[in-house]
Design a protein around this motif. Sequence first.
Motif, PDB file in Angstrom:
ATOM      1  N   ILE A   1       8.009 -86.201 -53.068  1.00 53.03           N
ATOM      2  CA  ILE A   1       6.994 -86.888 -53.561  1.00 53.03           C
ATOM      3  C   ILE A   1       6.861 -88.353 -52.364  1.00 53.03           C
TER       4      ILE A   1
ATOM      5  N   LYS B   1       7.313 -87.804 -49.113  1.00 51.69           N
ATOM      6  CA  LYS B   1       6.519 -87.340 -47.958  1.00 51.69           C
ATOM      7  C   LYS B   1       4.979 -87.278 -48.540  1.00 51.69           C
ATOM      8  N   ARG B   2       4.817 -87.008 -49.734  1.00 53.93           N
ATOM      9  CA  ARG B   2       3.619 -86.937 -50.257  1.00 53.93           C
ATOM     10  C   ARG B   2       2.852 -88.244 -50.302  1.00 53.93           C
ATOM     11  N   GLN B   3       3.557 -89.519 -50.581  1.00 52.22           N
ATOM     12  CA  GLN B   3       3.338 -90.670 -50.338  1.00 52.22           C
ATOM     13  C   GLN B   3       2.923 -91.220 -48.924  1.00 52.22           C
TER      14      GLN B   3
ATOM     15  N   SER C   1      -0.991 -92.294 -55.173  1.00 53.18           N
ATOM     16  CA  SER C   1      -1.518 -92.222 -54.042  1.00 53.18           C
ATOM     17  C   SER C   1      -2.915 -93.323 -53.682  1.00 53.18           C
TER      18      SER C   1
END
Length: 88
Positions: free
Chosen positions: A22, A24-26, A81
């Motif tokens: 998560i 890394k996604r952000q 995001s």
Amino acid sequence: MNEIERLRLQISKVDKDIIELIAKRQDLAKKIGEYKKKNNMQVYDHAREVLLREFHDSVSNEHKISATMIARIFEILIEESRKVQSDE
């Protein structure tokens, strides 16, 4: 260590992995936000979000887990995001 303790330890490891993913996604969402700002693009991209929902449904079905649960999780992730992208 008994069976339940071993399984709970495995769940904790998976939870840690999920949190790291998560994060890394952000970070990627932040980079997308920077790109959008530089290129004078809107943060909200309806077409992209529709594609993401379809992708999440497909992967959920592939793994035989609740598409509804995954949709709820990703609704939160996508909302966060958008916030990260708007803060740029």
